[in-house]
Write an enzyme that holds these catalytic residues in place. Sequence first.
Site, PDB file in Angstrom:
ATOM      1  CG  ASP A 279      29.627  -9.970  16.351  1.00 44.04           C
ATOM      2  OD1 ASP A 279      28.552 -10.444  16.776  1.00 44.04           O
ATOM      3  OD2 ASP A 279      29.724  -9.404  15.243  1.00 44.04           O
TER       4      ASP A 279
ATOM      5  CG  HIS B 292      33.211  -6.608  18.979  1.00 46.87           C
ATOM      6  ND1 HIS B 292      32.678  -5.418  18.552  1.00 46.87           N
ATOM      7  CD2 HIS B 292      33.391  -7.373  17.876  1.00 46.87           C
ATOM      8  CE1 HIS B 292      32.533  -5.458  17.221  1.00 46.87           C
ATOM      9  NE2 HIS B 292      32.966  -6.621  16.793  1.00 46.87           N
TER      10      HIS B 292
END
Length: 267
Positions: A65, A211
């Site tokens: 993400d 991430h």
Amino acid sequence: MVRRFGTGWTAVSPGAAAAAAGLAAGVAAACHIGPAATWLPPVRRILAPALDGRGHRTHVALTFDDGPDPASTPHFLHVLEEHRVRATFFVVGSALERHPALGRALVAGGHEVAVHGWQHERPWFPTPLRDAREVTRTAAAVQDICGTAPQWYRPPYGILTGGRLAAARRAGLRPVLWSAWGRDWTAHADTRSVRASVLADLTGGGTVLLHDADGWSAPGAWRATLAALPRLLTECSRLGLTVGPLAEHGIGHADIGTHRRRARPPR
């Protein structure tokens, strides 16, 4: 207070009007917040396994993400290329617009590009029109810049409100969250903690959240994730689990299940 009903006029007391307004506000709030209960892993694991990211029992979906970011995303692409692994990147539309070359690099590396929203905001208040506009805008940016039509949507912070759910459906996207994560956004995250957090919940058929950028994380947090990634990939291989993007994960297929072997956190 007097209101018109049909062809006549009926008196409505201020108390009744206030109660009606309160009921309407309560219904609106429920529609906004209700779906967000799926943020809780036990809720979505039981009620929405597809939203939990459950797929083929011998496969693990690897997702990232918050990118793309030129300071960090290329390093992840390099590690994934070394291990011959492809993943799904949930991009922030405004970041993709600023760094279109990175979006094209994702596709060139065989990775899947998905929608994470135009900005990365918490949905404190219902904004269905803005949700629809920004999800559609990000999906269009992925199509225009990357040349691929996105299939998936993951809301920022994993909070799937009613407005965001409707926006995803309108854009033709499938919402998906995760079943294991690295908790890699905090200032205290390190290589060991990221690896241990993922392995604690990692099973065949699971979807892993990491991430590749720190725009909404502690500065430099992505470095711990990057350092943990090779060991995580090696552990999946040891367990006989294939790692790949959501497109190959088989979410919603008949053979969804939980692999018996659970990864153990390092001691």
